[in-house]
Design an enzyme around this catalytic site. Structure first.
Site, short mmCIF file in Angstrom:
data_model
loop_
_atom_site.label_atom_id
_atom_site.label_comp_id
_atom_site.label_asym_id
_atom_site.label_seq_id
_atom_site.Cartn_x
_atom_site.Cartn_y
_atom_site.Cartn_z
N LEU A 183 0.81 -0.97 -0.15
CA LEU A 183 -0.16 0.10 0.13
C LEU A 183 0.98 1.38 -0.14
O LEU A 183 0.49 2.28 -0.34
CB LEU A 183 -0.75 -0.24 0.90
N SER A 192 -4.92 1.43 19.11
CA SER A 192 -4.21 0.94 19.28
C SER A 192 -4.40 1.28 21.54
O SER A 192 -4.59 2.43 21.48
CB SER A 192 -2.96 0.72 19.38
N TYR A 200 6.07 2.88 17.33
CA TYR A 200 5.03 2.93 16.97
C TYR A 200 3.34 3.25 17.33
O TYR A 200 2.34 3.72 16.45
CB TYR A 200 5.41 1.12 17.31
N LYS A 254 0.08 5.22 15.71
CA LYS A 254 -1.42 5.41 15.80
C LYS A 254 -1.59 6.73 16.03
O LYS A 254 -3.11 6.58 15.60
CB LYS A 254 -1.20 4.39 16.48
N TYR A 259 -8.36 -0.74 20.60
CA TYR A 259 -7.81 -2.04 20.32
C TYR A 259 -6.70 -2.58 21.85
O TYR A 259 -5.33 -2.22 22.27
CB TYR A 259 -6.74 -3.41 19.55
N ASN A 308 7.55 -10.81 20.46
CA ASN A 308 7.84 -10.09 21.55
C ASN A 308 6.56 -10.38 22.70
O ASN A 308 6.67 -9.65 24.35
CB ASN A 308 8.04 -8.31 21.14
N ASN A 309 5.62 -10.35 22.40
CA ASN A 309 4.71 -10.21 23.38
C ASN A 309 3.68 -11.52 24.39
O ASN A 309 4.79 -12.43 24.22
CB ASN A 309 3.10 -10.06 22.88
N LEU A 310 3.71 -11.98 25.38
CA LEU A 310 3.27 -12.71 26.58
C LEU A 310 2.91 -14.07 25.76
O LEU A 310 3.36 -14.60 26.38
CB LEU A 310 2.62 -11.93 27.72
N ASP A 357 6.91 -0.08 30.30
CA ASP A 357 6.28 -1.38 30.08
C ASP A 357 5.41 -0.50 31.85
O ASP A 357 6.00 0.59 32.04
CB ASP A 357 6.48 -2.32 31.11
P1 NAD Z 1 0.06 -8.46 11.55
O1 NAD Z 1 0.98 -8.24 11.04
O2 NAD Z 1 -0.68 -9.58 11.93
O3 NAD Z 1 -0.87 -8.57 10.55
C1 NAD Z 1 -0.60 -6.79 10.03
C2 NAD Z 1 -0.55 -7.17 8.43
O4 NAD Z 1 -0.59 -6.08 7.80
C3 NAD Z 1 0.08 -8.20 7.40
O5 NAD Z 1 -0.28 -9.00 7.62
C4 NAD Z 1 0.88 -7.56 6.88
O6 NAD Z 1 2.12 -8.49 5.97
C5 NAD Z 1 0.22 -6.52 6.31
N1 NAD Z 1 0.84 -4.90 5.81
C6 NAD Z 1 1.69 -4.51 7.15
N2 NAD Z 1 2.93 -3.44 5.82
C7 NAD Z 1 2.13 -3.70 4.90
C8 NAD Z 1 2.06 -2.18 3.92
N3 NAD Z 1 2.47 -1.35 3.42
N4 NAD Z 1 1.27 -3.54 2.52
C9 NAD Z 1 0.05 -4.40 2.23
N5 NAD Z 1 -0.25 -4.97 3.22
C10 NAD Z 1 1.04 -4.20 4.93
O7 NAD Z 1 -0.91 -7.98 12.93
P2 NAD Z 1 -2.20 -7.88 13.60
O8 NAD Z 1 -1.71 -8.26 14.84
O9 NAD Z 1 -3.11 -8.45 12.27
O10 NAD Z 1 -2.55 -6.00 13.78
C11 NAD Z 1 -3.92 -5.59 12.60
C12 NAD Z 1 -3.29 -4.10 12.87
O11 NAD Z 1 -3.69 -3.90 14.44
C13 NAD Z 1 -2.41 -3.32 12.76
O12 NAD Z 1 -2.61 -2.57 12.32
C14 NAD Z 1 -1.65 -3.05 14.36
O13 NAD Z 1 -0.96 -2.13 14.69
C15 NAD Z 1 -3.05 -3.23 14.54
N6 NAD Z 1 -2.70 -3.24 16.48
C16 NAD Z 1 -2.11 -4.82 16.99
C17 NAD Z 1 -2.49 -5.45 17.80
C18 NAD Z 1 -1.79 -6.62 18.22
O14 NAD Z 1 -1.38 -6.81 19.51
N7 NAD Z 1 -1.82 -6.99 17.42
C19 NAD Z 1 -2.67 -4.13 19.03
C20 NAD Z 1 -3.52 -2.98 18.53
C21 NAD Z 1 -3.34 -2.27 17.35
C1 UD1 Z 2 2.43 -4.94 23.58
C2 UD1 Z 2 3.17 -3.27 22.99
C3 UD1 Z 2 0.85 -2.26 23.21
C4 UD1 Z 2 0.51 -2.87 22.21
C5 UD1 Z 2 0.18 -3.90 22.52
C6 UD1 Z 2 -0.96 -4.48 22.55
C7 UD1 Z 2 4.94 -3.28 23.68
C8 UD1 Z 2 6.40 -2.97 24.07
N1 UD1 Z 2 4.22 -2.54 23.90
O1 UD1 Z 2 2.10 -3.77 24.65
O2 UD1 Z 2 2.35 -1.12 21.67
O3 UD1 Z 2 -0.62 -2.03 22.41
O4 UD1 Z 2 0.44 -4.99 22.65
O5 UD1 Z 2 -1.00 -5.33 21.52
O6 UD1 Z 2 5.85 -4.52 22.56
N2 UD1 Z 2 5.09 -10.06 29.10
C9 UD1 Z 2 5.64 -10.58 30.39
N3 UD1 Z 2 7.15 -11.54 29.90
C10 UD1 Z 2 7.11 -11.83 28.45
C11 UD1 Z 2 6.41 -10.14 27.40
C12 UD1 Z 2 5.46 -9.69 28.52
O7 UD1 Z 2 6.25 -10.08 31.75
O8 UD1 Z 2 7.69 -12.07 27.44
C13 UD1 Z 2 4.24 -9.18 30.25
C14 UD1 Z 2 4.68 -7.55 30.32
O9 UD1 Z 2 5.58 -6.89 30.67
C15 UD1 Z 2 2.87 -6.52 30.26
C16 UD1 Z 2 2.13 -8.13 29.74
O10 UD1 Z 2 3.10 -8.80 30.08
O11 UD1 Z 2 2.96 -7.28 31.76
C17 UD1 Z 2 2.12 -8.11 28.22
O12 UD1 Z 2 3.04 -7.93 27.61
P1 UD1 Z 2 2.48 -7.70 25.56
O13 UD1 Z 2 2.00 -9.08 25.60
O14 UD1 Z 2 4.58 -7.07 25.61
O15 UD1 Z 2 1.99 -6.29 25.87
P2 UD1 Z 2 2.09 -4.60 26.48
O16 UD1 Z 2 2.89 -4.98 27.03
O17 UD1 Z 2 0.59 -4.66 26.29
#
Ligand code: NAD
Ligand code: UD1
Length: 337
Positions: free
Chosen positions: A59, A124, A148, A152, A176, A197-199, A294
């Site tokens: 895009l 987010s 990041y 947003k 979200y 990266n996420n829990l 965090d």
């Molecule tokens: P994801 O990475 O699994 O999905 C995003 C998709 O966008 C991927 O398939 C990627 O290939 C595609 N993409 C990225 N850049 C692009 C580009 N330039 N052109 C075409 N496609 C492109 O992420 P997700 O977890 O499904 O998240 C979806 C949206 O929600 C994101 O915008 C993310 O920032 C937002 N969001 C996610 C979380 C979360 O924790 N997963 C939380 C809050 C907000």
């Molecule tokens: C992450 C993103 C945030 C996004 C949100 C929702 C980061 C720094 N922030 O935040 O931008 O909006 O997800 O998707 O990535 N934890 C552990 N061990 C781990 C991983 C996480 O203890 O290995 C803890 C964290 O300290 C936190 C909780 O688990 O308390 C959740 O962490 P995570 O899943 O990364 O989400 P957020 O920190 O909320």
């Protein structure tokens, strides 16, 4: 009615595409696979019982984006496409600003030219920064701490400006909280590249034996058990939230903003315990230092979405963990067979 779903092969997008088809919408998925894999399209087609209309498009590339709008016809856009890893955004800010902002600008300019007016944006809870209190309502002050999050917030601001100048747009900013869980079939789910990266994906990979133990980032927060508290929401509930938002836009509501969360916070240790129960194994963990940046706790007041969209999350933590575990155990290597 046809919906362009950008990022529709990603984690939240793939689940939302299935929810849209279930609700009777037609879809066109656009993705460049920068963070997803083509295999997901086969799995989605298998679950939907039909092919998923798909265009491989970056895009940020004007030609790709223009071609989508001139070669296909749709009535609304749900914009999931974007880069989302906080740590990576600190290391590569320009990549994040260009990918997230330029893709959105290209889409919006084309929407304007082609008279497409309904836009749903993946925002987010990160836009609330470190909130002064919980639960968080939509009118809390906004602030961010990393590139990041800033993309947003900048896109939210862009959309507010666009709406002021062009009130014919209908725009939903969906903030979200922490999406987890997977489709009930265990065929689609979250498949992060590299070490998660996420829990939740981290815990799931420890449970399946790919990682050794969970590092719990700090147990000295001002929370009931000292570990971080978050509002985990099932990706299936989140997907339904998008269907509800789209219906709202169809009423000509203008610009609306909703928290999509459950309204309940769970600590890291509670999540580890719930996951242990779901997989029937102990999850080894170790308390380590806090992760820089965090916050102690973050959970939604989700009553606005309930009142105005008629949407409410229905799954609890146990079911979220059970569904994450089904996906992880059936697909230990994600979409790589
Ligand atoms: P994801 O990475 O699994 O999905 C995003 C998709 O966008 C991927 O398939 C990627 O290939 C595609 N993409 C990225 N850049 C692009 C580009 N330039 N052109 C075409 N496609 C492109 O992420 P997700 O977890 O499904 O998240 C979806 C949206 O929600 C994101 O915008 C993310 O920032 C937002 N969001 C996610 C979380 C979360 O924790 N997963 C939380 C809050 C907000
Ligand atoms: C992450 C993103 C945030 C996004 C949100 C929702 C980061 C720094 N922030 O935040 O931008 O909006 O997800 O998707 O990535 N934890 C552990 N061990 C781990 C991983 C996480 O203890 O290995 C803890 C964290 O300290 C936190 C909780 O688990 O308390 C959740 O962490 P995570 O899943 O990364 O989400 P957020 O920190 O909320």
């Amino acid at each position: 009615m046809t919906v362009l779903v950008t990022g529709g092969t990603g984690y939240i997008g793939s689940h939302t595409v299935l929810a849209l088809l279930d609700a009777g919408y037609e879809v066109l998925v656009a993705d460049n696979f920068v963070n997803s894999k083509p295999e997901v399209l086969h799995r989605m087609a298998e679950l939907a019982g039909r092919e998923i209309p798909f265009v491989r498009a970056d895009l940020c590339n004007n030609k790709d984006c223009d071609a989508l709008f001139s070669e296909y016809s749709f009535d609304a856009v749900i914009h999931f496409a974007g880069l989302k890893a906080v740590g990576e955004s600190v290391a590569k800010p320009l990549e994040y600003y260009s990918n997230n902002l330029i893709s959105t600008l290209n889409l919006l300019k084309n929407m304007q030219t082609h008279g497409v007016r309904d836009f749903v944006f993946s925002s987010s809870a990160t836009v609330y920064g470190d909130p002064a209190s919980v639960p968080i309502t939509e009118d809390f002050p906004l602030s961010v701490t990393n590139p990041y999050g800033r993309t947003k917030l900048m896109i939210e601001e862009m959309l507010r400006d666009l709406y002021k100048a062009h009130p014919e747009f209908n725009i939903a900013l969906l903030r979200y909280f922490n999406p987890i869980g997977a489709h009930k079939s265990g065929r689609i789910g979250e498949d992060p590249f590299g070490i998660p990266n996420n829990l939740l994906p981290y815990v799931a990979q420890v449970a399946v034996g790919k990682l050794r133990e969970v590092s719990v980032f700090g147990n000295d927060y001002n929370t009931p058990d000292g570990t971080g508290v978050r509002d985990y929401i099932h990706v299936l509930d989140l997907a339904e939230g998008h269907v509800a938002a789209l219906k709202k836009l169809e009423t000509g509501c203008g610009l609306v903003t909703y928290n999509l969360g459950t309204g309940k916070g769970y600590s890291v240790l509670e999540v580890i315990r719930a996951f242990s129960k779901a997989c029937g194994k102990e999850i080894p963990y170790r308390i380590t230092d806090r992760r820089p940046g965090d916050i102690a706790q973050c959970y939604a007041d989700a009553s606005k979405a309930q009142k105005e969209l008629g949407w409410q999350a229905k799954y609890g933590l146990d079911e979220m963990c059970a569904d994450s575990w089904r996906w992880q155990s059936l697909n230990p290597n994600g979409y790589d067979e």
